[in-house]
Enzyme design. Structure first.
Site, short mmCIF file in Angstrom:
data_model
loop_
_atom_site.label_atom_id
_atom_site.label_comp_id
_atom_site.label_asym_id
_atom_site.label_seq_id
_atom_site.Cartn_x
_atom_site.Cartn_y
_atom_site.Cartn_z
N ILE A 1 -8.33 29.77 16.55
CA ILE A 1 -7.87 29.00 16.00
C ILE A 1 -7.44 29.58 13.72
O ILE A 1 -7.98 29.47 13.79
CB ILE A 1 -8.02 27.33 16.13
CG1 ILE A 1 -7.97 27.18 14.99
CG2 ILE A 1 -9.78 27.98 15.19
CD1 ILE A 1 -8.51 25.02 15.19
N SER A 2 -6.13 29.10 13.85
CA SER A 2 -5.75 29.81 12.33
C SER A 2 -6.68 29.08 11.34
O SER A 2 -6.65 27.98 11.57
CB SER A 2 -4.27 29.75 12.01
OG SER A 2 -3.12 30.43 12.78
N PRO A 3 -6.35 30.36 10.23
CA PRO A 3 -7.80 28.74 8.92
C PRO A 3 -6.69 27.99 8.87
O PRO A 3 -5.64 27.78 8.42
CB PRO A 3 -7.30 29.98 8.28
CG PRO A 3 -7.70 31.58 8.54
CD PRO A 3 -6.19 30.39 9.98
#
Length: 403
Positions: free
Chosen positions: A83-85
């Site tokens: 999951i992206s920052p």
């Protein structure tokens, strides 16, 4: 245990499990995350900031990582995906300029978090995930949280969703080497696409606008996403070389477009390209400045490395310091840190160049490093890491050493 790893564990220990927090506590954590990691880093769109404050990121990460849900960090979600920052999600959403009438296509559903962020900002979201298990899990999560205008499909995102085309906006959260032609075909005239394009570890984020059937490209900043798999990966021409690891743009002479962001370096905080009559190498160097102890000041770059062949490496840089001092927590000090990952992308070790303190003019710093046998990837982190002062870095190099 390294100081950096100790710092990480300390930070995580301060965050209790979301299951033990009230709705008010979770809201407060999201508010703090948005204020410190998103708004302070340059995202200004009030609509985007609002949705980042209300989207429950902890619902989109595996239970074992929920304590870290409101850190500005990529987190594993299984199947070698992340999951992206939150900053990356917010920044890409802002650059997409979502409108309430938009029909949006997302490539790379992952956990479903990006689709959830887009949901209240647009009319419809169509999102595609190539990994069936992830796609099904994301769909269940989105349904449970009542995101009615998000539609999930499992399949190869390279091909898009032709039955629902055209799309006003397309957002790609995995990196192809080149923009897939089916996505170009499915973008409406005048529509925009936000997509990370490039080699496995060297990507730039672009805003593409379709005019007269052709794409106008605007480079935004360097970034690092997992690769687009399926047909996009099958067509990839340039592959990383884990037997000969090296740093890209370590002299910081190349920037993204007209910006002060160096190509190859991503997740920049309190860092910018600077010039001087007497730099260590070339005309430009990277400067980190922080006056608030504990605040991030960093730049990151990923690379492929195989510990079975590249067993020893030499890491070197030219550095200059002004009023450098550590932050309030162990490990918060000026340094270059290299973190090693195994084939599952699990952390297996840290090494560093530095740390540095006080005041000093340009000097060379070198470290010979033993690479863990299981290493298959690494991330180089430059900066103050929570320390204070000004650190200038130039001529950063990484080379394999003979056995």
């Amino acid at each position: 245990m390294s100081k950096l790893l100790s710092l990480l564990y300390f930070a995580i220990s301060l965050i209790v499990s979301p299951s033990e927090l009230s709705a008010e506590d979770l809201t407060a954590k999201r508010e703090a995350m948005v204020a410190r990691e998103i708004e302070a880093a340059g995202v200004r769109d009030a609509r985007v900031l609002k949705v980042m404050r209300t989207t429950p990121r902890h619902e989109f990460v595996p239970t074992g990582f929920r304590k870290q849900a409101y850190l500005d960090a990529a987190l594993p979600i299984g199947d070698r995906q992340t999951i992206s920052p939150p900053f990356v999600v917010a920044y890409m959403t802002e650059q997409l300029n979502p409108q309430s009438t938009d029909k949006v296509l997302e490539i790379g559903t992952g956990s479903g978090y990006q689709a959830a962020v887009l949901s209240p900002l647009v009319n419809e979201v169509y999102t595609i995930e190539i990994v069936k298990r992830l796609g099904r899990r994301a769909e269940r999560t989105l349904r449970r949280l009542d995101y009615k205008n998000v539609h999930v499909r499992t399949g190869d995102g390279y091909l898009g969703w032709p039955e629902e085309a055209p799309f006003d906006k397309i957002i790609v959260t995995c990196s192809p080497e080149d923009v897939p032609q089916p996505l170009v075909d499915q973008l409406a005239e005048g529509g925009q696409m936000i997509v990370p394009v490039g080699e496995r570890y060297q990507q730039n984020l672009f805003r593409l606008t379709k005019r007269d059937g052709k794409l106008e490209r605007e480079p935004l900043r360097a970034t690092l996403f997992v690769p687009m798999t399926g047909e996009a990966e099958d067509n990839r021409q340039v592959q990383p070389d884990p037997l000969n690891p090296e740093v890209n743009n370590g002299d910081f002479e190349v920037s993204v477009g007209d910006s002060k962001h160096p190509t190859g370096w991503h997740y920049l905080r309190q860092a910018e390209l600077a010039t001087s009559p007497n730099p260590a190498e070339g005309k430009q160097f990277l400067r980190f400045t922080n006056r608030s102890p504990g605040e991030p000041a960093r730049a990151l770059q990923g690379l492929a490395i195989d510990g079975r062949s590249a067993a020893r490496i030499k890491l070197s840089a030219s550095v200059r310091g002004n009023s450098l001092a550590p932050g309030p927590t162990p490990g918060q000090e000026a340094a270059v840190i290299i973190t090693f990952y195994d084939s599952r992308r699990a952390v297996i070790g840290h090494e560093r160049l530095g740390p540095w303190a006080g005041d000093f003019d340009w000097k060379s710093s070198t470290s010979d490093i033993i690479v863990p046998l299981a290493a298959r990837e690494a991330i180089v982190r430059l900066g103050l890491h929570g320390g204070i002062g000004t650190l200038d870095v130039d001529d950063l190099q990484l080379h394999s050493l003979p056995e």
